[in-house]
Design an enzyme around this catalytic site. Sequence first.
Site, PDB file in Angstrom:
ATOM      1  N   GLY A   1       0.837  -1.191   0.000  1.00  0.00           N
ATOM      2  CA  GLY A   1       0.000   0.000   0.000  1.00  0.00           C
ATOM      3  C   GLY A   1       0.868   1.234   0.000  1.00  0.00           C
TER       4      GLY A   1
ATOM      5  N   GLN B   1       3.491   9.992   0.537  1.00  0.00           N
ATOM      6  CA  GLN B   1       4.755   9.246   0.519  1.00  0.00           C
ATOM      7  C   GLN B   1       5.563   9.505  -0.747  1.00  0.00           C
ATOM      8  OE1 GLN B   1       2.721   5.373   1.819  1.00  0.00           O
ATOM      9  NE2 GLN B   1       4.757   5.198   2.706  1.00  0.00           N
TER      10      GLN B   1
ATOM     11  N   CYS C   1       6.538   0.110   6.913  1.00  0.00           N
ATOM     12  CA  CYS C   1       6.122   1.224   6.059  1.00  0.00           C
ATOM     13  C   CYS C   1       7.250   1.559   5.094  1.00  0.00           C
ATOM     14  CB  CYS C   1       5.801   2.440   6.935  1.00  0.00           C
ATOM     15  SG  CYS C   1       5.296   3.879   5.997  1.00  0.00           S
ATOM     16  N   LEU C   2       6.878   1.815   3.836  1.00  0.00           N
ATOM     17  CA  LEU C   2       7.879   2.169   2.826  1.00  0.00           C
ATOM     18  C   LEU C   2       8.655   3.425   3.212  1.00  0.00           C
ATOM     19  CD1 LEU C   2       5.798   1.634  -0.446  1.00  0.00           C
ATOM     20  CD2 LEU C   2       7.524   0.109   0.527  1.00  0.00           C
TER      21      LEU C   2
ATOM     22  N   HIS D   1      -3.596   2.191   8.441  1.00  0.00           N
ATOM     23  CA  HIS D   1      -2.220   2.679   8.243  1.00  0.00           C
ATOM     24  C   HIS D   1      -2.168   3.702   7.105  1.00  0.00           C
ATOM     25  CE1 HIS D   1       2.290   1.750   7.925  1.00  0.00           C
ATOM     26  NE2 HIS D   1       2.043   2.466   6.852  1.00  0.00           N
ATOM     27  N   GLU D   2      -2.842   3.397   5.983  1.00  0.00           N
ATOM     28  CA  GLU D   2      -2.772   4.301   4.822  1.00  0.00           C
ATOM     29  C   GLU D   2      -3.494   5.620   5.095  1.00  0.00           C
ATOM     30  OE1 GLU D   2      -0.552   3.740   2.789  1.00  0.00           O
ATOM     31  OE2 GLU D   2      -0.305   1.607   3.126  1.00  0.00           O
TER      32      GLU D   2
ATOM     33  N   HIS E   1      -1.481   8.098   7.051  1.00  0.00           N
ATOM     34  CA  HIS E   1      -0.523   8.901   6.267  1.00  0.00           C
ATOM     35  C   HIS E   1      -1.143  10.233   5.833  1.00  0.00           C
ATOM     36  CE1 HIS E   1       3.092   6.506   5.728  1.00  0.00           C
ATOM     37  NE2 HIS E   1       2.381   5.429   5.419  1.00  0.00           N
TER      38      HIS E   1
HETATM   39 NI    NI Z   1       3.160   3.505   5.402  1.00  0.00          NI
END
Ligand code: NI
Length: 170
Positions: free
Chosen positions: A45, A50, A99-100, A141-142, A145
């Site tokens: 995701g 991001q 997380c990325l 989580h998304e 952000h």
């Molecule tokens: Ni993340």
Amino acid sequence: MLRPLVLYPDPVLAKVSEPVHHIDNSVRELALDMLDTLKTVGGIGIAAPQIGIFRRIVIIDKSLEDLTDDVEKPQDFVFVVNPVITVIDKVKHIENEGCLSVPELRAKVARPRRVAMEGLDLDGKPVRYEGDGYFGACLQHEVDHLDGKLFLDHLSYLKRSMYEKKMKKK
Ligand code: NI
């Protein structure tokens, strides 16, 4: 088009993203850049901030919606514009998250067990995804952000400072 990922501790990750008022081609192009970036770096995701775009758009992997049969399914990415989370079961449930934008960290995060995400797809049609366990955590989580929150913000001060120390040594 692949875009560079914004990484912690970049302070822009704490910015609150703006709603999308018109789903036009510029929004669709941006969404496709998010998808290219997600597929290139590999993940389940991503949220627009991001890649440094502060609009309320996320991509989630719908294949995680039903993990009960234990069969590995191909990733099935879907776009959600202006996603809103509704808590269906507020009992806390713990998942191991990563997380990325937060390299080299996985940690246990407690969140409401079951939630729904509602928003629009890239054609402006309403969409709704609901789930618990890992999928439910991904949905929350998304959207975090978009509100300038990282999964790090859910950790204890101690865990967070241990991570910060480790990254400073690099
Ligand atoms: Ni993340």
